[in-house]
Design an enzyme around this catalytic site. Sequence first.
Site: not given
Ligand code: SAH
Length: 250
Positions: A36, A56, A169
């Site tokens: 991703d 994306k 998000m």
């Molecule tokens: N599977 C992922 C989430 C995917 S959805 C998890 O468990 O973290 C994508 C969202 O995750 C982003 O829009 C943001 O809200 C959050 N996110 C992912 N990585 C992040 C990071 N390093 N810092 C802050 N928010 C993060």
Amino acid sequence: MSIPVVSLVGAGPGDPDLLTVRALKRIEAADVVLADDLIDPRVLALVKGRLLRVGKRGGCISTDQHFIHALMIKEARAGHRVVRLKGGDPFVFGRGGEEVDALREAGLAVEVVSGLTSGIAGPAAVGIPVTDRRASPGVILVTGHPGEGRAEPDWAALARTGLTLVIYMGVARAADITAKLLGAGLKADLPAAIVSAAHTAQQRHAVTTLAGLPDCIAREGLKSPALLVIGEVAAHAALDAVQHCELNLG
Ligand code: SAH
């Protein structure tokens, strides 16, 4: 002939030190890694096989899931060790469930390697314990962007729980979400924090109030990927290197 196995691997929020041992083993052993967009470059650097970037972004612009499914199936059937590398935990807002279903339907064995989800590890990176029992008996992980055609969370019902809200998000829709939570009776001065790019070289955060959240995001220029943390626990954010928008922390 053994059944090919595809591993859905959680890459954690950023820093490769936060990979599980199993995640590291799978990444290093993979012939092909489908990654991703949100994967930290330091994690991608661990890939020894072919690296295919299939994400994306923009928060959540719809990726062509079917293309990703077809590619995983093709690679696995060719006898390659396939790793599907996903940010955070593969089963937290990552479409991991859909990918597992597609792989199983294709007759492939699937393994899920859990990772640290950003909604817990992100707040923790700035000192926020999402379920500190002195402030909240629980936490709700919720998306601010359910995706085209999907039901919006019932923000009023979530507000009534009194639990910590960790919103994934949610940056682009912060004004709307804040208005709904205030309309449902949450206090304007309830602590709120924004944690952007947690556990990456770009990590930043700010602490404010619920009412101040949209302005704080704009003023500090905090961008996706970010978590919104709403609840008393947000006031625990580390006070060094933190931007204060309007919160009076005494
Ligand atoms: N599977 C992922 C989430 C995917 S959805 C998890 O468990 O973290 C994508 C969202 O995750 C982003 O829009 C943001 O809200 C959050 N996110 C992912 N990585 C992040 C990071 N390093 N810092 C802050 N928010 C993060």
